[in-house]
Design a protein around this motif. Sequence first.
Motif, short mmCIF file in Angstrom:
data_model
loop_
_atom_site.label_atom_id
_atom_site.label_comp_id
_atom_site.label_asym_id
_atom_site.label_seq_id
_atom_site.Cartn_x
_atom_site.Cartn_y
_atom_site.Cartn_z
N GLU A 414 0.86 -1.20 0.00
CA GLU A 414 0.00 0.00 0.00
C GLU A 414 0.89 1.24 0.00
N ASP A 415 0.53 2.20 -0.85
CA ASP A 415 1.31 3.44 -0.95
C ASP A 415 0.52 4.64 -0.43
N THR A 416 -0.63 4.92 -1.07
CA THR A 416 -1.35 6.15 -0.75
C THR A 416 -2.85 5.91 -0.65
N VAL A 417 -3.45 6.44 0.43
CA VAL A 417 -4.90 6.47 0.60
C VAL A 417 -5.35 7.90 0.31
N TYR A 418 -6.28 8.04 -0.62
CA TYR A 418 -6.81 9.37 -0.94
C TYR A 418 -8.31 9.36 -0.73
N LEU A 419 -8.79 10.31 0.08
CA LEU A 419 -10.22 10.44 0.34
C LEU A 419 -10.69 11.83 -0.08
#
Length: 429
Positions: A414-419
């Motif tokens: 996992e690299d980036t969570v964007y909300l």
Amino acid sequence: MDTIQEKRLDEQGLKLHFIQTKKFKTINIIVKLKSKLDKETITKRALLPYILKQGTKTYPDRSALQLKLDDLYGAVLTADGGKKGENHIISVRLEFANEKFIPDASNVMDEAVQLLSEVLFHPNTGATGFDDAVFKREVGTLKQKISAIQDDKMSYANMRLIDEMCKEEAYQLHVHGYEEDLNNLTNDDLFNYYQHMLEQDEMDIYVLGDFVEEKVKHLIMDTMQRTEQQGTKEADPAAKNSVIEQNEIIEKQKVQQAKLHIGFRTNTTYQDEAYFALQVFNGLFGGFPSSKLFINVREKNSLAYYASSRLESHKGLLFVFSGIAPDDFEKARDIIRLQVQAMKDGDFTEQELNETKDLIVNQLKETMDHPQGLIEILYQQVIGNRQMTPTELLEGIQNVTKDEVVHVASKIEEDTVYLLTSEGGEQGE
């Protein structure tokens, strides 16, 4: 499925690909122009397809060009741009009737190749480069396209995820270009770059249908003239970037439905033997309505309006897309993470594995049943710098084992969570 034979020729800075098939009553010629993604050129490259399809020297406006296409028994011309891995690709396509099926028609192929060549090499030009009215109009068209992404929240969220995930990487660049660069772009600048592109880009020309190869080769060589040295630069190997640190970005706008998009590094690309297993992983994980994301995030927990995943095989990225209620962010994120872990733990049956492989194979066969879809699959070899026939691709998928899927899953990070969420929503740990 019939065996697909692709014949390749390198001639005068052109890479020709001939695919003989009697399956279609049309001939498809697709020209692919490939260059590295670059901030200095991406806006110019994004604009050029719009301008090239507006007219040529002989057919100076869209209506004259359309009349010529109609004259060629309803030929269809399209042009667009896109990115694959860290390459920017401009595609110009012409589909036209095969003269073998038209009584008393003997020049369709000649005229079609001539027309396509003129679209590429002899556009409608004025004193400052391209026709000035066309230049200004198409700058406006592209600006509208760029601003429309702001309104399509799913596209916007995916663009912002890549912005954050691929900082300092060429893949981060926006394929439609940048409005500030459009505002500063002159007709003269664009025309100069267009001439540079014709000289420097790697140019692949695909011809698919039932045709006489020697005749088509001579037609192309006579009308699309380059030197031996032009466009011969080798493709860069696929870039693989490891996760340095995990990122969580929360952005607030006036939205009803939140967009939760997560980016992973697969550490596997089209060039790798594990590519087939990665495709099967994606099918099990989020590629189909039978996948873990759809069943567990959407159906069992009713957390998402949609939930799916997509691969970028040349860059080694996996994207998860979901639309959720703003208050469900943490729960949805954690259930998505559980599905990744389940894949790493081998939490899927042999039956699910085999059903997913069949779904992928059927999807690929369906794509190959369309001329342009088949050419896109063949062009993957050029981008990935790896020879793989469609038959080898299908067999590779069919032969994937459970252990191979688990192994490829173990390399996914996992690299980036964007909300993207509503301004009134309360998020945070």
